[in-house]
Enzyme design. Structure first.
Site, short mmCIF file in Angstrom:
data_model
loop_
_atom_site.label_atom_id
_atom_site.label_comp_id
_atom_site.label_asym_id
_atom_site.label_seq_id
_atom_site.Cartn_x
_atom_site.Cartn_y
_atom_site.Cartn_z
N LYS A 75 -53.87 8.83 15.21
CA LYS A 75 -54.11 7.78 16.18
C LYS A 75 -55.48 7.15 15.98
O LYS A 75 -55.74 6.02 16.40
CB LYS A 75 -54.09 8.36 17.61
CG LYS A 75 -52.86 9.09 18.00
CD LYS A 75 -53.11 9.72 19.41
CE LYS A 75 -52.11 10.77 19.74
NZ LYS A 75 -52.46 11.53 20.94
N ASP A 135 -59.85 6.65 10.06
CA ASP A 135 -61.07 6.70 10.87
C ASP A 135 -62.21 7.45 10.19
O ASP A 135 -63.31 6.95 10.05
CB ASP A 135 -60.78 7.29 12.27
CG ASP A 135 -60.08 8.64 12.23
OD1 ASP A 135 -59.80 9.16 11.12
OD2 ASP A 135 -59.79 9.19 13.31
N ASP A 138 -63.32 13.80 5.98
CA ASP A 138 -64.11 15.01 6.12
C ASP A 138 -63.97 15.81 4.82
O ASP A 138 -64.61 15.47 3.83
CB ASP A 138 -63.55 15.75 7.35
CG ASP A 138 -64.35 16.95 7.78
OD1 ASP A 138 -65.58 16.95 7.61
OD2 ASP A 138 -63.76 17.90 8.31
N LYS A 167 -67.88 11.72 5.96
CA LYS A 167 -68.77 12.90 6.01
C LYS A 167 -68.79 13.47 4.60
O LYS A 167 -68.18 14.51 4.33
CB LYS A 167 -68.18 13.95 6.95
CG LYS A 167 -68.44 13.74 8.40
CD LYS A 167 -68.15 15.06 9.11
CE LYS A 167 -67.40 14.82 10.37
NZ LYS A 167 -66.95 16.07 11.00
N PHE A 192 -69.86 16.88 14.30
CA PHE A 192 -68.59 16.43 14.86
C PHE A 192 -68.82 15.18 15.68
O PHE A 192 -69.70 15.13 16.53
CB PHE A 192 -67.93 17.53 15.69
CG PHE A 192 -66.44 17.45 15.58
CD1 PHE A 192 -65.77 17.95 14.47
CD2 PHE A 192 -65.68 16.83 16.57
CE1 PHE A 192 -64.40 17.85 14.34
CE2 PHE A 192 -64.30 16.71 16.45
CZ PHE A 192 -63.66 17.23 15.34
N ASP A 199 -61.21 11.04 18.35
CA ASP A 199 -61.23 11.96 19.49
C ASP A 199 -61.90 13.28 19.15
O ASP A 199 -62.05 13.65 17.99
CB ASP A 199 -59.80 12.26 19.94
CG ASP A 199 -59.09 13.19 18.96
OD1 ASP A 199 -59.08 12.87 17.76
OD2 ASP A 199 -58.58 14.23 19.40
N ARG A 205 -61.97 9.06 22.97
CA ARG A 205 -61.49 7.98 22.10
C ARG A 205 -61.93 6.60 22.59
O ARG A 205 -62.10 5.67 21.83
CB ARG A 205 -59.95 7.96 22.08
CG ARG A 205 -59.33 8.84 21.06
CD ARG A 205 -57.85 8.49 20.94
NE ARG A 205 -57.05 9.66 20.66
CZ ARG A 205 -56.90 10.18 19.46
NH1 ARG A 205 -57.52 9.67 18.44
NH2 ARG A 205 -56.15 11.25 19.29
P1 IMP Z 1 -60.02 15.94 6.34
O1 IMP Z 1 -58.60 16.16 5.90
O2 IMP Z 1 -60.79 17.23 6.38
O3 IMP Z 1 -60.73 14.88 5.53
O4 IMP Z 1 -59.96 15.50 7.84
C1 IMP Z 1 -59.72 14.20 8.23
C2 IMP Z 1 -59.26 14.11 9.65
O5 IMP Z 1 -59.89 15.12 10.44
C3 IMP Z 1 -59.64 12.79 10.29
O6 IMP Z 1 -58.67 11.82 10.11
C4 IMP Z 1 -59.85 13.20 11.73
O7 IMP Z 1 -58.61 13.16 12.41
C5 IMP Z 1 -60.31 14.64 11.67
N1 IMP Z 1 -61.79 14.75 11.75
C6 IMP Z 1 -62.63 15.12 10.78
N2 IMP Z 1 -63.90 15.13 11.23
C7 IMP Z 1 -63.84 14.73 12.52
C8 IMP Z 1 -64.84 14.52 13.53
O8 IMP Z 1 -66.05 14.66 13.34
N3 IMP Z 1 -64.37 14.09 14.74
C9 IMP Z 1 -63.04 13.91 15.00
N4 IMP Z 1 -62.09 14.09 14.08
C10 IMP Z 1 -62.48 14.50 12.85
#
Ligand code: IMP
Length: 228
Positions: A75, A135, A138, A167, A192, A199, A205
């Site tokens: 979302k 969005d 990570d 990040k 975070f 969110d 959000r």
């Molecule tokens: P990844 O697969 O580890 O790159 O995670 C990506 C997803 O994790 C994003 O699309 C977010 O939904 C969530 N995410 C990662 N870091 C954050 C954060 O700092 N705040 C909120 N959601 C996060």
């Protein structure tokens, strides 16, 4: 505002708050426990998204693209994608086809579960050049999986990625070179964050700016819930 701001990407841990947005630094009383501080104020967000729109239009023109096929990751990216699309329109870019997909890895937790699930209908993908709008990146696992799903399973001819926040320090070593984020809004420190569609356990959000959340508060809250 000058061009320099539009390309500014690195966000210090103390935050980037524009002169115009000083009032955003005053955290509402009822949110004081949840929020640590403002990380990117609204003026900077809007300026940078306009910059992203320009970058996307430039590349689309270079490729002589007649339209943009966009896959929006729900979302969190929905609000950002709308603003981006409006900025692309205002700057004279090509028409946009909206597709939505739900990819989940976090559930209601503040730590990644490492699992990625993909759900959603994508009628316009085959043989198309796709732009994923997300969005935040990570570890990179979600986008790496989504990209290979679109290319290998759905037959997209190319996939580019646009993410509001990156990040980078958290990227899985094996994805550091392999996963290219073609359009990055801001590089944020390893903390975070929430707001502007993003969110924290389904909270925050609706904030019109990005904040660093009080991780300790959310951790305790979740531990309490699990103990119930
Ligand atoms: P990844 O697969 O580890 O790159 O995670 C990506 C997803 O994790 C994003 O699309 C977010 O939904 C969530 N995410 C990662 N870091 C954050 C954060 O700092 N705040 C909120 N959601 C996060």
């Amino acid at each position: 505002m000058g061009k320099a701001l539009m390309t500014r990407k690195d966000v210090p841990s103390g935050g980037l708050v524009h002169e115009r947005d000083k009032k955003e630094m005053v955290i509402r009383k009822d949110l004081k426990k949840e929020i640590s501080h403002v990380l990117i104020s609204s003026t900077y967000l809007h300026e940078r998204i306009r910059g992203l729109a320009e970058e996307i239009i430039r590349d689309a023109r270079r490729k002589k693209a007649k339209e943009l096929q966009v896959v929006i990751v729900l979302k969190g990216a929905a609000g950002f994608a709308n603003i981006l699309a409006q900025d692309i329109f205002k700057a004279g870019g090509p028409p946009i086809r909206f597709n939505y997909i739900k990819v989940s890895s976090y559930g209601k937790d503040v730590v990644s579960s490492g699992h990625v699930r993909i759900a959603g209908q994508l009628p316009y993908v085959r043989d198309k050049d796709i732009l994923i709008v997300d969005d935040i990146v990570d570890t990179g696992l979600t986008l790496a999986k989504l990209k290979s799903y679109l290319l290998d399973e759905r037959g997209a001819s190319s996939v580019k990625i646009c993410a509001l926040l990156d990040k980078r320090a958290r990227r899985l070593p094996e994805l550091r070179r392999k996963l290219r984020i073609d359009y990055v809004g801001f590089r944020v420190p390893d903390m975070f964050v929430a707001g502007y569609g993003i969110d924290c356990a389904e909270h925050l959000r609706e904030l019109p700016y990005i904040v660093a959340v009080n991780e300790e508060y959310f951790r305790k809250k979740q531990a309490k819930k699990k103990g119930r």
